[in-house]
Design an enzyme around this catalytic site. Structure first.
Site, short mmCIF file in Angstrom:
data_model
loop_
_atom_site.label_atom_id
_atom_site.label_comp_id
_atom_site.label_asym_id
_atom_site.label_seq_id
_atom_site.Cartn_x
_atom_site.Cartn_y
_atom_site.Cartn_z
CB CYS A 83 24.65 68.12 81.76
SG CYS A 83 25.28 68.28 83.15
CG ASP B 263 27.04 61.08 37.15
OD1 ASP B 263 26.46 60.32 36.51
OD2 ASP B 263 27.09 62.10 36.99
CG ASP C 200 24.10 61.84 39.50
OD1 ASP C 200 24.11 60.68 38.70
OD2 ASP C 200 24.75 62.85 39.25
CG ASP D 93 26.76 67.03 38.35
OD1 ASP D 93 26.43 65.81 38.18
OD2 ASP D 93 27.05 68.06 37.75
CB CYS E 74 29.63 66.12 82.98
SG CYS E 74 27.81 65.73 83.77
#
Length: 727
Positions: free
Chosen positions: A24, A425, A614, A610, A21
């Site tokens: 735990c 971008d 950036d 990318d 549960c």
């Protein structure tokens, strides 16, 4: 105590056994975080996995020992952990179903003893069921009592405690009535086998749901073939298991076969379908010196590949590891459930005691108070709370993996679901990221001559011309690069120059573009001193960029674009794509300033990029998304990696994130509402303990079914391509 260095950090995966549960989960996390050198620990109840961030000097066995001392099992998963996990799940499913059937069978006998049976037979039947119920407690229910006896002295209270106390007290009450008071039937007797049976049935359904939820991740690993043809030094080949491959080996990939490992083509030529990594449907030509990746599919032709990365070190392995780590984390929305779960079982025990004492103090028969206390213990469901978040998260992350969306953790998925603004971008994200020849005027043979002169230079503009020219280029002689001007060479006996109009003079005019002058870099080609052609080279917009922007706007999101290009070029691209706001001529620090300004307006911003420039913006955004074809710096800074180069995947990622977060919230609302309604009903004495056990099991089943509904719905929303297309 040994001194641990905190300079270098690592992530250690653990497989945790014995959790039942949410309480735990909290206990295991707490003991792991107490180990010297551990910075953080995240445990997933849905996958039984833990991800521990700790100093490099921390011994994994110290983590295993800490979990063991808390009363749970733990081990460091081996290389074949997915097969091992499937075997464990299958064994647990069989055991739970067997024990549930045995217990419920005894429960049926207990219910039958309440029917119209003569008293003499009823007494004997009830005593027989009492003995069988003791067998249920010692067999199918043994784990509840063993773990309770081990945990309670440590101050650990969980679902096992509730089941053990409830069924143990019910059995003692039944034994007292039948053996000492001479009753023909004990009303609470049926509660013992039925509660244990329904709990074991609920656990069986949980095991199956957790196993099924992780299948999307295991399907990614299955993309790598189980065996490979390793080439020996004498040129002969032997078939070996994938686990036997080592860096430096050479493998032969037959036509139509999957590449077994990352590496470089040593010999052979052909084309490879890399859609499972990049999402691009067109096969990529491969020749000696080109890279190939595990899980991709070889087309016609045979390739000999020098192995450079295998298993978890391959690109495919890193994808699986990223999703695996993410599944062991929880989004911030789960914080309330975590806080409630930590005190849930002691609170329920207090309510049960209050119910029992309260009915007795009100003058009722003590048996009614006992029945109310038993029902209160049994009806409480920490399992529903424990499953509410992680099961939805596992399913959501599986959907994301199929779509090529790889969140770093659950928090990233929640952050993506909450964004209201997407900032792209431009270069490499909305555009292809490299110059392309888009227009020419004058001598049609000029491109061939210019490409021949430029073929051996490394300038991006030169590569654009070579890519646009015929394959059979003539040789060039006396090639000379003129800095700031261009290139000159002798091609087919003629003097060919390629460069700026300032150097060579104006060439023929280019065709006019809609909206004004043509944007990009103009190159003039001069043959024997005469300008014969003008070429226009520029970065071009990706084919699906406009559709991607439209999809985001249709979802009510504001879309902006950042670019270091001139304002005219940036606005041209932005207008063509239907973007709301364009920020042009911005350097990396300028991109950061734009994001901070949007945050100051109260916007929740997703940044998509990318490049190296950036990275600061990706890290500063509410959530950063890096194109998987971009730089390593961008992917390290981003919270989510898009394995393909398609901006349309951003909308798919947001759909999956929103559906996952919505499903998590639905599960949490149900788990809280269930306990808020059922606990008072149980305390009122109107709910038999056996029915309370059924309700408790059904609450977990409902959470499981709701998470399964997420899997079906999100699968329909996943776009083609990327990992989705492969799985």
């Amino acid at each position: 105590m040994p001194v641990v260095s905190f300079r270098a950090m690592k992530s250690v995966p653990l497989r945790v056994e014995g959790m039942h549960c949410a309480a735990c989960v909290g206990r295991v996390e707490k003991v792991l975080r107490r180990v010297p050198g551990v910075e953080d620990a995240q445990v997933s109840y849905a996958t039984s996995q833990a991800s521990v961030r700790c100093a490099d000097g921390v011994d994994p066995e110290a983590l295993v020992g800490a979990v063991a001392r808390a009363g749970y099992g733990a081990r460091v998963p081996q290389a074949e952990r997915w097969a091992e996990q499937d075997r464990d799940a299958a064994a647990a499913l069989r055991a739970n179903l067997r024990d549930a059937a045995l217990s419920l069978g005894v429960g049926a006998l207990a219910l039958a003893a309440m029917g119209p049976v003569p008293h003499a037979w009823m007494a004997a039947w009830s005593r027989a069921v009492l003995l069988l119920s003791l067998g249920v407690m010692a067999g199918p229910g043994r784990g509840f009592f063993v773990r309770t006896a081990r945990n309670v002295p440590r101050g650990v209270f969980d679902m096992d405690t509730l089941v053990a106390l409830g069924t143990g007290a019910a059995w003692i009450h039944a034994a007292r009535a039948l053996l000492w008071q001479g009753a023909h039937h004990a009303p609470s007797l049926d509660a013992v086998p039925l509660v244990i049976g329904m709990v074991r049935l609920g656990q069986a359904l949980e095991v199956r749901a957790r196993r099924d939820a992780g299948r999307a991740l295991r399907a990614l690993l299955d993309l790598a073939p189980p065996r490979a043809l390793r080439v020996q030094a004498d040129g002969t080949g032997e078939t070996v298991a994938l686990a036997e491959l080592r860096v430096g080996d050479r493998v032969r990939v037959a036509a139509g076969a999957r590449v077994p490992a990352d590496g470089t083509v040593r010999s052979g030529a052909g084309s490879v379908d890399e859609s499972m990594l990049r999402g691009e449907p067109m096969p990529v030509p491969k020749a000696p010196g080109d890279r190939v990746h595990a899980g991709t599919v070889n087309g016609p032709g045979v390739l000999d590949v020098d192995v450079e990365a295998v298993g978890e070190d391959s690109a495919l392995g890193r994808i699986v590891a990223l999703v695996d780590r993410a599944q062991a984390t929880r989004p911030p929305v789960a914080a309330l459930a975590d806080r409630v779960a930590s005190g849930f079982v002691p609170g329920v025990m207090a309510l049960a005691a209050a119910a029992g004492v309260g009915w007795t103090l009100l003058g009722h028969d003590p048996s009614r108070g006992l029945d109310a206390a038993l029902a209160t213990l049994v009806v409480a469901c920490p399992c529903a709370l424990g499953l509410a978040t992680p099961l939805s998260l596992v399913v959501g992350l599986g959907n994301a993996a199929r779509a090529g969306v790889l969140p770093r953790d659950g928090a990233a998925l929640q952050a993506l679901a909450e964004v209201d603004t997407v900032v792209f971008d431009k270069t490499g994200t909305l555009t292809v990221g490299r110059p392309v020849l888009v227009a020419s005027s004058g001598d049609p043979d000029a491109v061939r001559l210019a490409a021949a002169a430029d073929r051996h230079t490394q300038h991006p503009l030169a590569r654009a011309l070579v890519a646009a020219a015929p394959l059979d280029l003539p040789d060039a002689e006396d090639v000379r690069v003129v800095p700031g001007c261009g290139v000159e060479a002798r091609v087919e006996g003629r003097s060919v120059r390629v460069g700026s109009a300032r150097w060579l003079g104006e060439g023929p005019p280019l065709p006019a573009e809609p909206g004004g002058a043509a944007h990009g870099t103009r190159l003039v080609v001069a043959v024997d001193g005469t300008p014969v052609a003008t070429l226009l080279v520029r970065d071009v917009v990706r084919e699906d960029a406009a559709a991607a922007v439209a999809a985001l706007r249709a979802r009510g999101l504001r879309v902006a674009m950042l670019s270091g290009d001139s304002r005219a070029e940036a606005e041209r691209v932005g207008a063509g794509l239907g973007i709301d706001t364009v920020h042009a001529e911005v350097l990396p620090d300028g991109k950061l300033a734009v994001l901070r300004a949007l945050a100051a307006e109260g916007r929740r911003v997703a940044m998509v990029g990318d490049g190296v420039n950036d990275a600061p913006a990706l890290a500063a955004a509410h959530v950063g998304l890096a194109m998987g074809t971009g730089t390593d710096a961008a992917m390290e800074a981003a919270a989510i990696t898009l394995r393909n180069a398609q901006p349309g995947t951003v909308a798919v990622a947001i759909d999956i994130a929103r559906a996952t977060l919505r499903n998590v919230r639905q599960n949490l609302v149900f788990a809280f509402a269930y306990n808020a309604v059922m606990l008072p009903v149980a305390m009122s004495g109107r709910l038999p303990a056996a029915l309370a056990g059924t309700a408790m099991a059904l609450s977990s089943v409902s959470v499981v079914l709701n998470a399964g509904r997420l899997r079906g719905r999100s699968r329909r929303s996943v776009a083609p391509g990327g990992v989705a297309g492969a799985v």
